[in-house]
Design an enzyme around this catalytic site. Structure first.
Site, PDB file in Angstrom:
ATOM      1  N   ASP A   5       0.834  -1.209   0.000  1.00  0.00           N
ATOM      2  CA  ASP A   5       0.000   0.000   0.000  1.00  0.00           C
ATOM      3  C   ASP A   5       0.867   1.256   0.000  1.00  0.00           C
ATOM      4  O   ASP A   5       0.725   2.127   0.867  1.00  0.00           O
ATOM      5  CB  ASP A   5      -0.917   0.037   1.221  1.00  0.00           C
ATOM      6  CG  ASP A   5      -1.919  -1.098   1.255  1.00  0.00           C
ATOM      7  OD1 ASP A   5      -2.293  -1.582   0.178  1.00  0.00           O
ATOM      8  OD2 ASP A   5      -2.330  -1.496   2.362  1.00  0.00           O
ATOM      9  N   GLU A  37     -11.451  -0.124  -3.176  1.00  0.00           N
ATOM     10  CA  GLU A  37     -10.769   0.632  -2.123  1.00  0.00           C
ATOM     11  C   GLU A  37      -9.581   1.383  -2.713  1.00  0.00           C
ATOM     12  O   GLU A  37      -9.331   1.351  -3.915  1.00  0.00           O
ATOM     13  CB  GLU A  37     -10.314  -0.300  -1.002  1.00  0.00           C
ATOM     14  CG  GLU A  37      -9.365  -1.408  -1.422  1.00  0.00           C
ATOM     15  CD  GLU A  37      -9.076  -2.396  -0.302  1.00  0.00           C
ATOM     16  OE1 GLU A  37      -9.605  -2.221   0.814  1.00  0.00           O
ATOM     17  OE2 GLU A  37      -8.320  -3.355  -0.539  1.00  0.00           O
TER      18      GLU A  37
END
EC number: 3.2.1.99
Length: 320
Positions: free
Chosen positions: A31, A198
């Site tokens: 991420d 997301e």
């Protein structure tokens, strides 16, 4: 599973996605948040885990080195996830000469989540933690993780969200506070399955605001792999306003019609690319960055690799 995955990746290579740019040194990433330091152009990337892991390099290709954590020991936020922070997002404010990092405090499968914020004068470890900016509740319709700051129409906007009712936006009063009366506005949603959408990220180029996000399942590739094609991939939509009406290349709404044009999916030794962002490199132009799993290295989150590609543009749409 490894043979089946290898055959799938081989077939996916026909999609003509470019391979990631070169990376040497410590290329682990998860991420990733990313910024090119204003003062000298040095590259910094930030990853999920502990107090947010920091890597630095003088070149995008590396060699990358681990330099420490942004918040050693975790966040001041009172939460079960405060020592394992997720999904950092970095931006710079010239008015304060500070870098701001938005981070997520949560646990897997929960909507009891917090977006926190920290500051640094130089992107190096040991940031100043300012604690919680925004919190979602366990029974709510949105999840306060995966924050991304953007200036939209001259105003600061925080894009966030994961699963449930998708991706939302909140107006900010400044980098450390919400606007008075701020409430989330939904901008993207996947109505299928468990609503696997997301990591929204907004950037502006030539009259359009682009929303990239990750669609599909993010992890457990090593222990409970998803069905073929249901792993992470990176998609894009765009909008003239930046605060709604995002559509994909075919004109489908990314809010009401499950829109989203894929710009990067599994291929070759790249499996499940996602957790992405975009920055404008001083010499290369627009660059997409992300994490991915390389089956030759391993499929666990601790083996994810940092990837990047220079974006190509045609008719106002990016590709790699």
């Amino acid at each position: 599973m490894k043979l089946a995955l290898s055959l799938f990746l081989l077939s996916g290579s026909l999609a003509q996605y470019s391979n990631p740019g070169a990376c040497s040194g410590d290329c682990w990433g998860h991420d990733p948040g990313f910024y090119q330091r204003v003062s000298d152009g040095r590259y910094y990337r930030f990853s999920t885990g502990g107090g947010i892991q920091i890597h630095a390099s003088d070149n995008l290709e590396g060699p990358w080195e681990a330099v420490g954590e942004a918040l050693p020991g975790g966040s001041v936020v009172d939460h079960a996830g405060s020592t394992n922070l997720w999904a950092p997002d970095i931006h710079y404010e010239a008015s304060t000469n500070l870098y701001y990092m938005y981070y997520s405090v949560s646990t897997l499968g929960s909507r009891d989540s917090v977006i926190g914020v920290a500051t640094s004068p130089n992107l190096q470890p040991n940031w100043t933690d300012h604690g919680a900016l925004f919190r979602s509740q366990a029974g709510g319709n949105y999840n306060a993780i995966d924050a991304n700051w953007a200036s939209i129409g001259g105003s600061p906007i925080l894009t966030f969200g994961s699963y449930w009712n998708g991706i939302h936006q909140l107006p900010l009063a400044g980098p450390l506070s919400l606007a008075d009366g701020a409430t989330p506005t939904q901008i993207a949603y996947n109505s299928s399955g468990n609503h696997a959408i997301e990591a929204g990220f907004v950037f502006y180029r030539r009259g359009w605001y682009y929303l990239t996000f990750s669609s599909g399942r993010a992890g457990s590739y090593d222990t409970n792999p998803p069905a073929t094609g249901e792993e992470y991939r990176i998609v894009v939509c765009r909008s003239a306003s930046g605060t709604g009406d995002f559509v994909d290349k075919s004109g489908r709404s990314c809010l009401t019609d499950n829109g989203g044009t894929t710009i990067l999916a599994s291929h070759g030794n790249v499996y499940g690319p996602g957790g992405q962002g975009v920055f404008e490199d001083r010499t290369r132009g627009w660059v997409l960055y992300y994490h991915y799993a390389n089956p030759d290295i391993g499929l666990s989150t601790g083996q994810y690799q940092f990837g990047w590609n220079v974006l190509q543009w045609a008719d106002g749409w990016p590709s790699v």
